[in-house]
Write a protein that holds these residues in place. Structure first.
Motif, PDB file in Angstrom:
ATOM      1  N   HIS A  13     -13.125 -14.196 -12.731  1.00  0.00           N
ATOM      2  CA  HIS A  13     -12.868 -14.158 -14.173  1.00  0.00           C
ATOM      3  C   HIS A  13     -12.750 -12.738 -14.709  1.00  0.00           C
ATOM      4  CE1 HIS A  13     -12.964 -18.406 -14.775  1.00  0.00           C
ATOM      5  NE2 HIS A  13     -14.044 -18.478 -14.035  1.00  0.00           N
ATOM      6  N   ARG A  14     -12.973 -11.759 -13.813  1.00  0.00           N
ATOM      7  CA  ARG A  14     -12.826 -10.381 -14.303  1.00  0.00           C
ATOM      8  C   ARG A  14     -11.362 -10.091 -14.569  1.00  0.00           C
ATOM      9  NH1 ARG A  14     -16.660  -8.072  -9.732  1.00  0.00           N
ATOM     10  NH2 ARG A  14     -14.975  -8.963  -8.547  1.00  0.00           N
ATOM     11  N   PRO A  15     -11.061  -9.427 -15.671  1.00  0.00           N
ATOM     12  CA  PRO A  15      -9.657  -9.144 -15.960  1.00  0.00           C
ATOM     13  C   PRO A  15      -9.049  -8.271 -14.864  1.00  0.00           C
ATOM     14  CG  PRO A  15     -11.120  -8.104 -17.578  1.00  0.00           C
ATOM     15  CD  PRO A  15     -11.976  -8.941 -16.696  1.00  0.00           C
ATOM     16  N   GLY A  16      -7.818  -8.571 -14.489  1.00  0.00           N
ATOM     17  CA  GLY A  16      -7.129  -7.768 -13.482  1.00  0.00           C
ATOM     18  C   GLY A  16      -7.458  -8.185 -12.065  1.00  0.00           C
ATOM     19  N   ASP A  17      -8.338  -9.179 -11.916  1.00  0.00           N
ATOM     20  CA  ASP A  17      -8.772  -9.574 -10.584  1.00  0.00           C
ATOM     21  C   ASP A  17      -7.986 -10.787 -10.108  1.00  0.00           C
ATOM     22  OD1 ASP A  17     -10.288  -8.792  -8.550  1.00  0.00           O
ATOM     23  OD2 ASP A  17     -12.174  -9.613  -9.260  1.00  0.00           O
ATOM     24  N   SER A  18      -6.676 -10.684 -10.203  1.00  0.00           N
ATOM     25  CA  SER A  18      -5.844 -11.816  -9.815  1.00  0.00           C
ATOM     26  C   SER A  18      -4.659 -11.288  -9.023  1.00  0.00           C
ATOM     27  CB  SER A  18      -5.349 -12.526 -11.070  1.00  0.00           C
ATOM     28  OG  SER A  18      -4.145 -13.204 -10.797  1.00  0.00           O
ATOM     29  N   VAL A  19      -4.166 -12.121  -8.131  1.00  0.00           N
ATOM     30  CA  VAL A  19      -3.012 -11.716  -7.328  1.00  0.00           C
ATOM     31  C   VAL A  19      -1.803 -11.454  -8.234  1.00  0.00           C
ATOM     32  CG1 VAL A  19      -2.281 -14.090  -6.869  1.00  0.00           C
ATOM     33  CG2 VAL A  19      -1.673 -12.299  -5.278  1.00  0.00           C
ATOM     34  N   VAL A  20      -1.806 -12.122  -9.396  1.00  0.00           N
ATOM     35  CA  VAL A  20      -0.713 -11.931 -10.351  1.00  0.00           C
ATOM     36  C   VAL A  20      -0.643 -10.470 -10.813  1.00  0.00           C
ATOM     37  CG1 VAL A  20       0.118 -12.630 -12.621  1.00  0.00           C
ATOM     38  CG2 VAL A  20      -0.907 -14.301 -11.110  1.00  0.00           C
ATOM     39  N   ASP A  21      -1.800  -9.821 -10.876  1.00  0.00           N
ATOM     40  CA  ASP A  21      -1.826  -8.424 -11.321  1.00  0.00           C
ATOM     41  C   ASP A  21      -1.359  -7.461 -10.247  1.00  0.00           C
ATOM     42  OD1 ASP A  21      -2.969  -8.988 -13.935  1.00  0.00           O
ATOM     43  OD2 ASP A  21      -4.708  -9.638 -12.795  1.00  0.00           O
ATOM     44  N   LEU A  23      -3.621 -19.616  -5.939  1.00  0.00           N
ATOM     45  CA  LEU A  23      -3.159 -19.501  -7.319  1.00  0.00           C
ATOM     46  C   LEU A  23      -3.920 -20.540  -8.141  1.00  0.00           C
ATOM     47  CD1 LEU A  23       0.668 -19.095  -6.637  1.00  0.00           C
ATOM     48  CD2 LEU A  23      -1.002 -17.314  -7.074  1.00  0.00           C
ATOM     49  N   SER A  24      -5.186 -20.235  -8.410  1.00  0.00           N
ATOM     50  CA  SER A  24      -6.040 -21.186  -9.131  1.00  0.00           C
ATOM     51  C   SER A  24      -5.844 -20.971 -10.618  1.00  0.00           C
ATOM     52  CB  SER A  24      -7.508 -20.954  -8.785  1.00  0.00           C
ATOM     53  OG  SER A  24      -7.655 -20.913  -7.391  1.00  0.00           O
ATOM     54  N   VAL A  25      -4.957 -21.758 -11.196  1.00  0.00           N
ATOM     55  CA  VAL A  25      -4.526 -21.485 -12.563  1.00  0.00           C
ATOM     56  C   VAL A  25      -5.707 -21.428 -13.537  1.00  0.00           C
ATOM     57  CG1 VAL A  25      -3.072 -22.301 -14.451  1.00  0.00           C
ATOM     58  CG2 VAL A  25      -2.292 -22.503 -12.093  1.00  0.00           C
ATOM     59  N   LEU A  26      -6.591 -22.415 -13.393  1.00  0.00           N
ATOM     60  CA  LEU A  26      -7.669 -22.515 -14.381  1.00  0.00           C
ATOM     61  C   LEU A  26      -8.698 -21.396 -14.260  1.00  0.00           C
ATOM     62  CD1 LEU A  26      -8.369 -24.345 -16.652  1.00  0.00           C
ATOM     63  CD2 LEU A  26      -9.600 -25.811 -15.092  1.00  0.00           C
ATOM     64  N   GLU A  27      -8.829 -20.839 -13.056  1.00  0.00           N
ATOM     65  CA  GLU A  27      -9.840 -19.799 -12.863  1.00  0.00           C
ATOM     66  C   GLU A  27      -9.230 -18.408 -12.930  1.00  0.00           C
ATOM     67  OE1 GLU A  27     -11.641 -20.829  -9.149  1.00  0.00           O
ATOM     68  OE2 GLU A  27     -13.166 -22.072 -10.110  1.00  0.00           O
ATOM     69  N   ASP A  28      -7.963 -18.344 -13.245  1.00  0.00           N
ATOM     70  CA  ASP A  28      -7.255 -17.082 -13.151  1.00  0.00           C
ATOM     71  C   ASP A  28      -6.642 -16.773 -14.515  1.00  0.00           C
ATOM     72  OD1 ASP A  28      -5.272 -15.148 -12.714  1.00  0.00           O
ATOM     73  OD2 ASP A  28      -5.081 -15.733 -10.622  1.00  0.00           O
ATOM     74  N   THR A  29      -7.236 -15.855 -15.244  1.00  0.00           N
ATOM     75  CA  THR A  29      -6.797 -15.616 -16.614  1.00  0.00           C
ATOM     76  C   THR A  29      -5.334 -15.163 -16.664  1.00  0.00           C
ATOM     77  OG1 THR A  29      -8.021 -13.574 -16.337  1.00  0.00           O
ATOM     78  CG2 THR A  29      -8.950 -15.177 -17.830  1.00  0.00           C
ATOM     79  N   SER A  30      -4.914 -14.364 -15.678  1.00  0.00           N
ATOM     80  CA  SER A  30      -3.531 -13.872 -15.703  1.00  0.00           C
ATOM     81  C   SER A  30      -2.541 -15.006 -15.465  1.00  0.00           C
ATOM     82  CB  SER A  30      -3.336 -12.797 -14.646  1.00  0.00           C
ATOM     83  OG  SER A  30      -4.306 -11.809 -14.782  1.00  0.00           O
ATOM     84  N   LEU A  31      -2.874 -15.883 -14.492  1.00  0.00           N
ATOM     85  CA  LEU A  31      -1.986 -17.019 -14.209  1.00  0.00           C
ATOM     86  C   LEU A  31      -1.955 -17.964 -15.401  1.00  0.00           C
ATOM     87  CD1 LEU A  31      -2.492 -18.520 -10.644  1.00  0.00           C
ATOM     88  CD2 LEU A  31      -0.388 -17.720 -11.658  1.00  0.00           C
ATOM     89  N   ALA A  32      -3.132 -18.211 -15.980  1.00  0.00           N
ATOM     90  CA  ALA A  32      -3.207 -19.122 -17.119  1.00  0.00           C
ATOM     91  C   ALA A  32      -2.347 -18.588 -18.263  1.00  0.00           C
ATOM     92  CB  ALA A  32      -4.656 -19.284 -17.569  1.00  0.00           C
ATOM     93  N   ALA A  33      -2.385 -17.268 -18.461  1.00  0.00           N
ATOM     94  CA  ALA A  33      -1.570 -16.673 -19.533  1.00  0.00           C
ATOM     95  C   ALA A  33      -0.093 -16.850 -19.232  1.00  0.00           C
ATOM     96  CB  ALA A  33      -1.913 -15.197 -19.670  1.00  0.00           C
ATOM     97  N   GLY A  62     -12.815 -21.477 -18.067  1.00  0.00           N
ATOM     98  CA  GLY A  62     -11.389 -21.171 -18.112  1.00  0.00           C
ATOM     99  C   GLY A  62     -10.671 -22.090 -19.068  1.00  0.00           C
ATOM    100  N   SER A  63      -9.469 -21.685 -19.434  1.00  0.00           N
ATOM    101  CA  SER A  63      -8.634 -22.578 -20.206  1.00  0.00           C
ATOM    102  C   SER A  63      -7.206 -22.435 -19.715  1.00  0.00           C
ATOM    103  CB  SER A  63      -8.735 -22.261 -21.696  1.00  0.00           C
ATOM    104  OG  SER A  63      -8.304 -20.951 -21.924  1.00  0.00           O
ATOM    105  N   ALA A  64      -6.458 -23.519 -19.862  1.00  0.00           N
ATOM    106  CA  ALA A  64      -5.079 -23.477 -19.384  1.00  0.00           C
ATOM    107  C   ALA A  64      -4.258 -24.462 -20.192  1.00  0.00           C
ATOM    108  CB  ALA A  64      -5.021 -23.832 -17.906  1.00  0.00           C
ATOM    109  N   VAL A  65      -2.950 -24.281 -20.099  1.00  0.00           N
ATOM    110  CA  VAL A  65      -2.060 -25.179 -20.805  1.00  0.00           C
ATOM    111  C   VAL A  65      -1.647 -26.287 -19.827  1.00  0.00           C
ATOM    112  CG1 VAL A  65       0.086 -23.982 -20.226  1.00  0.00           C
ATOM    113  CG2 VAL A  65      -0.112 -25.156 -22.417  1.00  0.00           C
TER     114      VAL A  65
END
Lengths: 196, 452
Positions: free
Chosen positions: B284-292, B337-347, B425-428
């Motif tokens: 959940h830390r910002p920037g801690d996603s493969v998307v970044d 790619l865990s959408v719900l646990e990944d703030t960057s992916l969720a965004a 987490g939150s997701a659409v």
């Protein structure tokens, strides 16, 4: 029987100083057991543990080394460890964890003082310390090796130091010796291979 | 200025690397706890877990403070329950799940895996009962993670099991509708997990391990990002292979640290050291996603053309780096790619730049399966089963393990935003195109033959 002395020599760093010192030791029948040498700002310093024949008079040892190393202006001190009391290392045989702590950032007064007091509070022994000021950038970099009693929370200590020095812009890193070894050498890790 | 020692210059190289151990999983063999008497069985399982894992939390904390490397999650896994508990009915299985939950809570473990059934060929009565118990078991427990293994490259895919698992998923969601169907997130449908992949969600203690084994999972995203950023500062025009080497080196360092920490923990617990999983899973830390990592490689937005290639590059570098670092690593590396646990992916899903189809494509290139994706509440059983079957067949065809975790959110439509306090987490909710058009296919049942 041999008798062990601890000796320091401070001299101007010119070619031949170590040769002269080794010569003097040889002539006295001395044998180096442990030695560490540094050169800072054109001065040479060495601290060593050396064994000498038991009947050798300590004053003779000092005078002879001084005489041989006279061209380098050597200052010699000799101590008999058996006369000293209350060494940390020898009175506490508990195994300790080794960490490397580095500080880097702007040169601020009192940083080392705070650090040394903080470490002493936890009974942490500073076994190696090196530091230098980078004149071009006016920054200071210090690296030290800590011998930490078991049970000390390294994560917590590092975080505390980081908080303390944050306002001065000083970066603190602290890593276990074994992690440094694991990152630096691709040999197997964690198999209880002893890392000194 | 001349300085006297090389020691000093070596120390100048030391930088504080963002190292951590993401998971420590203690695998406990409970196969010998099996008993005809239900109470003896539950007692045996509970006692075994408390005996073996009682010190795990303290040991993890002790090693973390000693090495200065935080251990983020402590997990347990046990022998698959469908094998340990034979001859019991669904309500008994719910009680076994509660026993696992209680034991895990007692030893302060974050999760416990092993509530699992292997049904890739056919189904034993106990596997069928376990699957039937899933909705209730998952709603009534907190720490239990369940898994259903539906197929593998050697054995093909059991489509009836896929349907049953999808049904369990739907029912779990409905049973936890007051919490937006979060129980469904605790069920993973697995493929190619014949040996018991210790790092997949809901993993159990697979065959071939000993009585007590410690596995560690590394979070390498932060250290890779750190290394890439440093390299790009030095040379903004770095070529891809240069960046791949940077990733390899960073992963090497993360893996070495994990092995050191893992072996220390294993030794203190009297357990064997198992394996190291270097998986790019989010925190959940910002920037801690493969998307970044993608923008650093030059893909401005996840989902843009080139995403799959970039993921492939990252995955191959992870495998190379971890394999060199340790004999116990490399085999299981994945990108999650865990959408719900990944703030960057969720965004990215929220802004519409990343669609369900693109996630499915990424699952085929580097990522393994679909993880924690929210789907509309009116998704039919056949559509859900088909989505799962697609992912399972990708995995079977590519000969790699995969896990599917989907959340059907009861009463919500595509485009609605849902949040989960438990998962922080939150997701659409993502729309599924072509929903409802595969009903006949799923109704046929039967098996997908093995891949030759």
């Amino acid at each position: 029987m041999a008798k062990r002395y601890i000796m320091t020599v401070l001299a101007a760093n010119r070619t031949g100083i170590l040769a002269a010192l080794a010569n003097a030791l040889d002539e006295l029948g001395g044998n180096i057991r442990d030695v560490s040498q540094a050169v800072i700002h054109k001065f040479f310093a060495v601290i060593m543990a050396a064994d000498f024949p038991e009947d050798q008079d300590p004053e003779v040892i000092v005078d002879h080394i001084r005489a041989v190393c006279r061209p380098f202006g050597a200052e010699v001190t000799l101590r008999d460890p058996s006369e000293e009391m209350g060494f940390d290392g020898e009175t506490e045989p508990t195994p300790k964890e080794r960490y490397v702590l580095t500080l880097s950032g702007p040169d601020r007064p009192g940083v080392l003082r705070f650090l040394a007091h903080r470490l002493a509070l936890d009974g942490i022994d500073l076994v190696d310390l090196q530091g230098r000021q980078q004149e071009s950038t006016q920054t200071f970099l210090a690296a030290m090796e800590l011998s930490v009693p078991p049970g000390t929370d390294a994560l917590h200590l590092c975080e505390e130091l980081r908080q303390e020095f944050q306002s001065d812009g000083i970066t603190v890193t602290m890593q276990h010796r074994r992690i440094i070894a694991a990152l630096a050498h691709p040999e197997p890790v964690g198999f209880n291979t002893a890392v000194p | 200025m001349v300085h006297s020692t090389g020691f000093f210059s070596a120390l100048q190289q030391i930088r504080q690397l963002p190292l951590d151990v993401r998971t420590v999983t203690l695998g406990i063999n409970i196969a010998d706890c099996t008993d005809r008497s239900f109470h003896k069985l539950c007692d045996g399982i509970y006692q075994r877990i408390v005996d073996k894992a009682g010190r795990m939390n303290a040991v993890c904390s002790e090693v973390a403070s000693m090495t200065g490397v935080p251990v983020l999650q402590r997990r347990l896994c046990v022998t698959p329950i469908d094998r340990v508990a034979q001859g019991f009915n669904a309500s008994d299985f719910v009680n076994i799940a509660k026993t696992l939950d209680g034991a895990a809570a007692n030893v302060h473990a974050d999760r416990i895996g092993g509530f699992a059934a292997d049904v890739q060929h056919g189904m034993t009565q106990s596997a069928r009962q376990l699957i039937a118990s899933l909705p209730e078991a998952l709603v009534q427990t907190e720490r239990v993670r369940a898994a259903v293994h539906v197929g593998s490259t050697e054995n093909g895919v059991n489509m009836e099991a896929v349907s049953l698992a999808a049904d369990a998923l739907l029912k779990s969601a409905v049973a936890s509708s007051h919490r937006n169907g979060d129980a469904a997130a605790k069920l993973a449908i697995l493929a190619n997990d014949s040996t018991g992949h210790p790092h997949l969600t809901g993993a159990c203690l697979g065959d071939g391990w000993g009585d007590l084994v410690v596995h560690v999972g590394v979070g390498a995203t932060a250290i890779i990002r750190h290394a890439l950023e440093e390299r790009l500062l030095e040379n903004p025009n770095s070529k891809l292979d240069e960046l791949a080497s940077v990733i390899q080196t960073a992963v090497f360092q993360a893996t070495r640290t994990a092995e050191l920490v893992g072996r220390e923990i294993a030794e203190k617990l009297g357990a064997e050291f198992g394996s190291i999983d270097v998986t790019l899973a989010p925190t959940h830390r910002p920037g801690d996603s493969v998307v970044d990592l993608l923008p650093l490689l030059g893909i401005e937005r996840v989902g843009a053309p080139g995403t799959a290639t970039a993921l492939t590059l990252i995955l191959s570098a992870i495998r190379a780096g971890s394999a060199f670092a340790s004999c116990s690593a490399g085999a299981y590396s994945r990108i999650m790619l865990s959408v719900l646990e990944d703030t960057s992916l969720a965004a990215a899903t929220q802004s519409g730049t990343l669609t369900f189809d693109q996630l499915c494509m990424a699952a085929n290139a580097g990522a393994s399966g679909l993880d924690l994706i929210c789907l509309p509440g009116d998704t039919e059983l056949s559509t859900l089963a088909s989505i799962i079957a697609d992912q399972v067949s990708f995995a079977v065809l590519n000969r790699r393990p995969a896990a599917v975790r989907l959340i059907i959110v009861p009463g919500k439509q595509a485009g609605d935003l849902v949040s989960y306090s438990g998962m922080k987490g939150s997701a659409v909710i993502l729309p599924v195109r072509g929903a409802g058009l595969s009903e006949r296919f799923i109704q046929r049942g039967g098996r997908l033959p093995p891949i030759r």
